[in-house]
Design a protein around this motif. Structure first.
Motif: not given
Length: 90
Positions: A49-56
């Motif tokens: 539900k939170g979608g996608i988050q870009s991380v390193h």
């Protein structure tokens, strides 16, 4: 478990400790359950539900190469493995 009980070690360090007999793993630990044949064939891609988050993310070279050697889509496969792990441990 408290912070003092947590240590960090590279894979090489772990192997050296194991060879010296300094491993802190239990020799009576149960075997990991093997995935049944066709496990990944039944896997499905889900977006939370939170979608996608870009991380390193820093990975050990051995882990990254394992996925990359299997061709295009290696980042997506890593995501799928992490997501399956998270769902299995909820």
């Amino acid at each position: 478990m408290n912070e003092k009980a947590i240590t960090r070690a590279s894979l090489a360090d772990v192997r050296i400790r194991k060879e010296r007999g300094e491993s802190q793993t239990s020799p009576n630990a149960p075997e990991r359950e093997a995935f049944e044949r066709g496990f990944w064939d039944k896997a499905e891609m889900r977006v939370g539900k939170g979608g996608i988050q870009s991380v390193h993310l820093k990975l050990e070279k051995e882990v990254f190469e394992f996925f990359k050697e299997r061709g295009k889509g290696h980042i997506s496969r890593m995501q799928e493995v992490l997501k399956a792990y998270a769902h299995a441990h909820k």
